[in-house]
Design a protein around this motif. Structure first.
Motif, PDB file in Angstrom:
ATOM      1  N   SER A   1       0.807  -1.214   0.000  1.00  0.00           N
ATOM      2  CA  SER A   1       0.000   0.000   0.000  1.00  0.00           C
ATOM      3  C   SER A   1       0.845   1.271   0.000  1.00  0.00           C
ATOM      4  CB  SER A   1      -0.922   0.005   1.227  1.00  0.00           C
ATOM      5  OG  SER A   1      -1.684   1.184   1.277  1.00  0.00           O
ATOM      6  N   HIS A   2       1.957   1.269   0.768  1.00  0.00           N
ATOM      7  CA  HIS A   2       2.798   2.459   0.859  1.00  0.00           C
ATOM      8  C   HIS A   2       4.171   2.249   0.233  1.00  0.00           C
ATOM      9  CE1 HIS A   2       0.500   4.965   4.047  1.00  0.00           C
ATOM     10  NE2 HIS A   2      -0.324   4.184   3.391  1.00  0.00           N
ATOM     11  N   GLY A   3       4.315   1.216  -0.574  1.00  0.00           N
ATOM     12  CA  GLY A   3       5.556   1.016  -1.305  1.00  0.00           C
ATOM     13  C   GLY A   3       5.656   1.986  -2.466  1.00  0.00           C
ATOM     14  N   LYS A   4       6.730   1.891  -3.234  1.00  0.00           N
ATOM     15  CA  LYS A   4       6.917   2.806  -4.366  1.00  0.00           C
ATOM     16  C   LYS A   4       5.880   2.593  -5.451  1.00  0.00           C
ATOM     17  CE  LYS A   4      11.892   3.575  -3.842  1.00  0.00           C
ATOM     18  NZ  LYS A   4      13.233   3.486  -4.503  1.00  0.00           N
ATOM     19  N   SER A   5       5.481   1.347  -5.644  1.00  0.00           N
ATOM     20  CA  SER A   5       4.508   1.066  -6.695  1.00  0.00           C
ATOM     21  C   SER A   5       3.820  -0.258  -6.425  1.00  0.00           C
ATOM     22  CB  SER A   5       5.175   1.031  -8.080  1.00  0.00           C
ATOM     23  OG  SER A   5       6.058  -0.075  -8.182  1.00  0.00           O
ATOM     24  N   ILE A   6       2.751  -0.482  -7.157  1.00  0.00           N
ATOM     25  CA  ILE A   6       2.060  -1.765  -7.196  1.00  0.00           C
ATOM     26  C   ILE A   6       1.923  -2.144  -8.664  1.00  0.00           C
ATOM     27  CG2 ILE A   6       0.773  -1.428  -5.037  1.00  0.00           C
ATOM     28  CD1 ILE A   6      -1.581  -0.463  -6.689  1.00  0.00           C
ATOM     29  N   GLY A   7       1.564  -3.380  -8.941  1.00  0.00           N
ATOM     30  CA  GLY A   7       1.415  -3.751 -10.346  1.00  0.00           C
ATOM     31  C   GLY A   7       1.172  -5.226 -10.533  1.00  0.00           C
ATOM     32  N   CYS A   8       1.299  -5.657 -11.766  1.00  0.00           N
ATOM     33  CA  CYS A   8       1.071  -7.063 -12.073  1.00  0.00           C
ATOM     34  C   CYS A   8       1.829  -7.469 -13.334  1.00  0.00           C
ATOM     35  CB  CYS A   8      -0.420  -7.345 -12.269  1.00  0.00           C
ATOM     36  SG  CYS A   8      -1.167  -6.495 -13.675  1.00  0.00           S
ATOM     37  N   ILE A   9       2.012  -8.769 -13.458  1.00  0.00           N
ATOM     38  CA  ILE A   9       2.570  -9.369 -14.669  1.00  0.00           C
ATOM     39  C   ILE A   9       1.528 -10.352 -15.192  1.00  0.00           C
ATOM     40  CG2 ILE A   9       4.414 -10.792 -15.636  1.00  0.00           C
ATOM     41  CD1 ILE A   9       6.209  -9.731 -13.372  1.00  0.00           C
ATOM     42  N   ILE A  10       1.122 -10.155 -16.437  1.00  0.00           N
ATOM     43  CA  ILE A  10       0.090 -10.987 -17.055  1.00  0.00           C
ATOM     44  C   ILE A  10       0.754 -11.872 -18.102  1.00  0.00           C
ATOM     45  CG2 ILE A  10      -2.177 -11.011 -18.170  1.00  0.00           C
ATOM     46  CD1 ILE A  10      -2.431  -8.029 -17.437  1.00  0.00           C
ATOM     47  N   GLU A  11       0.693 -13.174 -17.882  1.00  0.00           N
ATOM     48  CA  GLU A  11       1.247 -14.137 -18.836  1.00  0.00           C
ATOM     49  C   GLU A  11       0.118 -14.834 -19.590  1.00  0.00           C
ATOM     50  OE1 GLU A  11       4.630 -16.575 -17.288  1.00  0.00           O
ATOM     51  OE2 GLU A  11       3.953 -15.759 -15.376  1.00  0.00           O
TER      52      GLU A  11
ATOM     53  N   ARG B   1       2.325  -0.586   7.024  1.00  0.00           N
ATOM     54  CA  ARG B   1       1.818   0.718   6.600  1.00  0.00           C
ATOM     55  C   ARG B   1       0.625   0.561   5.657  1.00  0.00           C
ATOM     56  NH1 ARG B   1       6.956   2.922   3.710  1.00  0.00           N
ATOM     57  NH2 ARG B   1       6.681   0.820   2.866  1.00  0.00           N
ATOM     58  N   GLY B   2      -0.515   1.060   6.063  1.00  0.00           N
ATOM     59  CA  GLY B   2      -1.699   0.997   5.209  1.00  0.00           C
ATOM     60  C   GLY B   2      -2.165  -0.411   4.921  1.00  0.00           C
ATOM     61  N   GLY B   3      -1.698  -1.370   5.679  1.00  0.00           N
ATOM     62  CA  GLY B   3      -2.085  -2.759   5.433  1.00  0.00           C
ATOM     63  C   GLY B   3      -1.077  -3.521   4.604  1.00  0.00           C
ATOM     64  N   GLY B   4      -0.061  -2.802   4.070  1.00  0.00           N
ATOM     65  CA  GLY B   4       0.994  -3.471   3.312  1.00  0.00           C
ATOM     66  C   GLY B   4       0.472  -4.322   2.178  1.00  0.00           C
ATOM     67  N   SER B   5       0.867  -5.592   2.146  1.00  0.00           N
ATOM     68  CA  SER B   5       0.466  -6.508   1.075  1.00  0.00           C
ATOM     69  C   SER B   5      -0.975  -6.985   1.227  1.00  0.00           C
ATOM     70  CB  SER B   5       1.400  -7.728   1.050  1.00  0.00           C
ATOM     71  OG  SER B   5       2.714  -7.322   0.740  1.00  0.00           O
TER      72      SER B   5
ATOM     73  N   THR C   1      -5.712  -4.129  -5.217  1.00  0.00           N
ATOM     74  CA  THR C   1      -6.740  -4.541  -6.184  1.00  0.00           C
ATOM     75  C   THR C   1      -6.710  -3.703  -7.462  1.00  0.00           C
ATOM     76  OG1 THR C   1      -8.451  -3.119  -5.192  1.00  0.00           O
ATOM     77  CG2 THR C   1      -8.273  -5.381  -4.365  1.00  0.00           C
ATOM     78  N   ALA C   2      -5.990  -2.581  -7.449  1.00  0.00           N
ATOM     79  CA  ALA C   2      -5.904  -1.754  -8.659  1.00  0.00           C
ATOM     80  C   ALA C   2      -5.357  -2.539  -9.856  1.00  0.00           C
ATOM     81  CB  ALA C   2      -5.072  -0.503  -8.396  1.00  0.00           C
ATOM     82  N   PRO C   3      -4.274  -3.314  -9.691  1.00  0.00           N
ATOM     83  CA  PRO C   3      -3.807  -4.114 -10.832  1.00  0.00           C
ATOM     84  C   PRO C   3      -4.838  -5.132 -11.309  1.00  0.00           C
ATOM     85  CG  PRO C   3      -2.117  -3.992  -9.126  1.00  0.00           C
ATOM     86  CD  PRO C   3      -3.348  -3.414  -8.537  1.00  0.00           C
ATOM     87  N   LEU C   4      -5.673  -5.648 -10.399  1.00  0.00           N
ATOM     88  CA  LEU C   4      -6.703  -6.610 -10.796  1.00  0.00           C
ATOM     89  C   LEU C   4      -7.746  -5.958 -11.698  1.00  0.00           C
ATOM     90  CD1 LEU C   4      -7.287  -8.579  -7.465  1.00  0.00           C
ATOM     91  CD2 LEU C   4      -5.905  -9.239  -9.442  1.00  0.00           C
ATOM     92  N   VAL C   5      -8.014  -4.665 -11.466  1.00  0.00           N
ATOM     93  CA  VAL C   5      -8.942  -3.954 -12.349  1.00  0.00           C
ATOM     94  C   VAL C   5      -8.334  -3.802 -13.737  1.00  0.00           C
ATOM     95  CG1 VAL C   5     -10.196  -1.783 -12.722  1.00  0.00           C
ATOM     96  CG2 VAL C   5     -10.044  -2.740 -10.429  1.00  0.00           C
ATOM     97  N   PHE C   6      -7.029  -3.570 -13.800  1.00  0.00           N
ATOM     98  CA  PHE C   6      -6.351  -3.509 -15.101  1.00  0.00           C
ATOM     99  C   PHE C   6      -6.493  -4.842 -15.825  1.00  0.00           C
ATOM    100  CE2 PHE C   6      -2.910  -4.110 -18.051  1.00  0.00           C
ATOM    101  CZ  PHE C   6      -2.773  -2.887 -18.674  1.00  0.00           C
TER     102      PHE C   6
END
Length: 360
Positions: free
Chosen positions: A17-27, A121-125, A131-136
Motif C-alpha cells: 500500500s505504501h511502497g513505491k509502486s504496485i502492479g502485475c505481470i500478465i502471462e 503501513r496501510g495494510g501493506g500486502s 486490487t488496482a492491478p486486478l482492475v487492469f
C-alpha cells in the motif's frame, strides 16, 4: 506462489500500500491484441480512491505504465508487465500499528506468518490498494471477451440493510449493463441512491463503517464451460472473488434461499425458444449445472464486510508489551468500500471467465 493465479491467463500481483509502486505481470495474453487505453483508464477510475466523500481521501490517479509486452500498439504475446505508482502516502499515520493489532485486519496473523517483517503501513500486502492491478487485468479481459459477445455487469445490491432491485435472473441486455456502468453510484433503482449514500455518510460522521452486497451477472456464455468438482465454474470464480480483501461470502443463483424450496420449485426446466435455442424457464442455479455453464446467465452475489479501519475506540493487544490495549485508528479510510470493490469484482470475474474460455 500465493500471489499468482490462473491457468492460461496467469497473473502475478506485487507491491504494498505504501511502497513505491504496485502492479502485475500478465502471462498468456494472445499476441496481436490492440488495447483500448481509454476504456482501461475509465475502468481504473471507477476503483480509484479520493473521488468523493464516500471513499478514502487518499488521492491516487492510478495511472498505469506498461513496462513490457506491448509494442507497436499490440500485445507481443510475451508477459505484459504493468506498474502503478503510489504517490499520496502518509506512512506516519501508521506508526502506532507496528505493535497494536487492528481488529478484523490481517495485521496479527500477518505479523506471525512473516515473523514481524511484514510492511504494516496501510495494510501493506494485505491492502485493498493491491486490487488496482486486478482492475487492469479485468479491463483487458473485458476487451477480449467482447470478441466472444460476452459482457459482464454489477450493481450495488445493498448498503447495510438498504436494498436495490435484483438483476433479472434470465438476463439483462447489453444496453442495460452499459447504462449501469456509466453511473457514479451503480444501482438499478435510482430512488435508493440517497438513502444508501446517507447511510455511508452517517457511518463516516460516527467514525464507523458499513458493508453491503454486490450482485454480478455474466451474459452470453457458451454451454459446457468449466469442469466438474475441483475446477467447477463456481470453484474458479469463488477462488478469484475470495482473493479480494473484505469479501466474506458468495452465493450463486438462489444461493442459500434454494435450500428453502421443494425440488419442483428449485429445478430449472428446459425448453426450446423460437430459435430452437435451449434455455431454462428459471435460473435458480445461477447458470451453472454440474460445475459447467448451461448457457443461461451466471448470477452471483458477494458480501463485503464493513471497512475494519474505524476511528472508534476498540479493544486490541500490544504484541510488544503483551498487554491489552485500546486502539483509536487515525488516517484516511473508506467508510464503505462497496462502491470501489464493485469494479474489482467485475474485473476478477472477467479474468476468470477468459482464463476458462482459453483453457476449455
Amino acid at each position: 506462489m500465493s500471489n499468482t493465479f490462473g491457468e492460461k491467463i496467469k497473473v502475478t500481483i506485487y507491491g504494498e500500500s505504501h511502497g513505491k509502486s504496485i502492479g502485475c505481470i500478465i502471462e498468456g495474453l494472445p499476441a496481436g491484441i490492440s488495447l483500448d487505453f481509454d476504456f482501461i483508464k475509465k475502468e481504473m477510475d471507477r476503483r480509484a480512491p479520493g473521488k468523493n466523500q464516500f471513499s478514502t481521501q487518499r488521492k491516487e490517479k492510478d495511472s498505469f505504465i506498461i513496462e513490457s509486452g506491448y509494442f507497436n500498439h499490440r500485445t507481443t504475446g510475451t508477459p505484459l508487465c504493468v506498474r502503478i505508482e503510489n504517490n499520496d502516502t502518509k506512512s506516519k499515520d501508521y506508526e502506532i500499528l507496528k505493535n497494536l493489532m487492528r481488529p478484523s485486519h490481517g495485521d496479527y496473523p500477518g505479523n506471525i506468518k512473516y515473523r514481524g517483517f511484514n510492511d504494516y503501513r496501510g495494510g501493506g500486502s494485505f491492502s485493498g490498494r493491491i486490487t488496482a492491478p486486478l482492475v487492469f487485468v479485468g479491463a483487458v479481459s473485458k476487451l477480449i471477451l467482447k470478441n466472444y459477445g460476452i459482457y459482464i455487469g454489477a450493481h450495488i445490491l445493498s448498503i447495510k440493510d438498504i436494498e436495490d432491485k435484483k438483476f433479472n435472473p434470465l438476463g439483462e441486455s447489453e444496453v442495460f449493463l452499459e447504462n449501469l456502468l456509466k453511473k457514479d453510484f451503480p444501482v438499478i433503482d435510482d430512488s435508493k441512491i440517497s438513502s444508501m449514500q446517507d447511510e455511508i455518510l452517517k457511518a463516516r460522521e460516527e467514525k464507523n463503517s458499513v458493508g453491503g452486497v454486490v450482485e454480478c451477472i455474466v451474459n452470453n456464455l457458451p454451454v459446457g464451460l468449466g469442469l466438474p468438482f475441483f475446477d467447477s465454474v463456481e470453484s474458479r470464480i469463488s477462488h478469484g472473488i475470495f482473493s479480494i480483501p473484505s469479501i466474506k461470502a458468495i452465493e450463486f443463483g438462489e444461493g442459500f434461499n434454494i435450500s428453502k424450496l421443494y425440488g419442483n420449485c428449485a429445478n430449472d426446466e428446459f425448453y426450446y425458444d423460437e430459435n430452437k435455442k435451449v434455455k431454462t424457464k428459471t435460473n435458480n442455479n445461477g447458470g451453472i449445472l454440474g460445475g459447467l455453464t448451461n448457457g443461461m446467465p451466471i448470477i452471483f452475489r458477494v458480501a463485503v464486510k464493513p471497512t475494519p479501519s474505524i476511528s472508534l475506540p476498540q479493544n486490541t493487544i500490544d504484541i510488544l508489551t503483551k498487554e491489552n490495549e485500546v486502539l483509536e485508528i487515525h488516517g484516511r479510510h473508506d467508510p464503505c468500500i462497496v462502491p470501489r470493490v464493485l469494479p474489482v469484482i467485475e474485473g476478477v470475474t472477467a479474468w476468470i471467465i477468459l482464463d476458462m474460455i482459453l483453457s476449455n
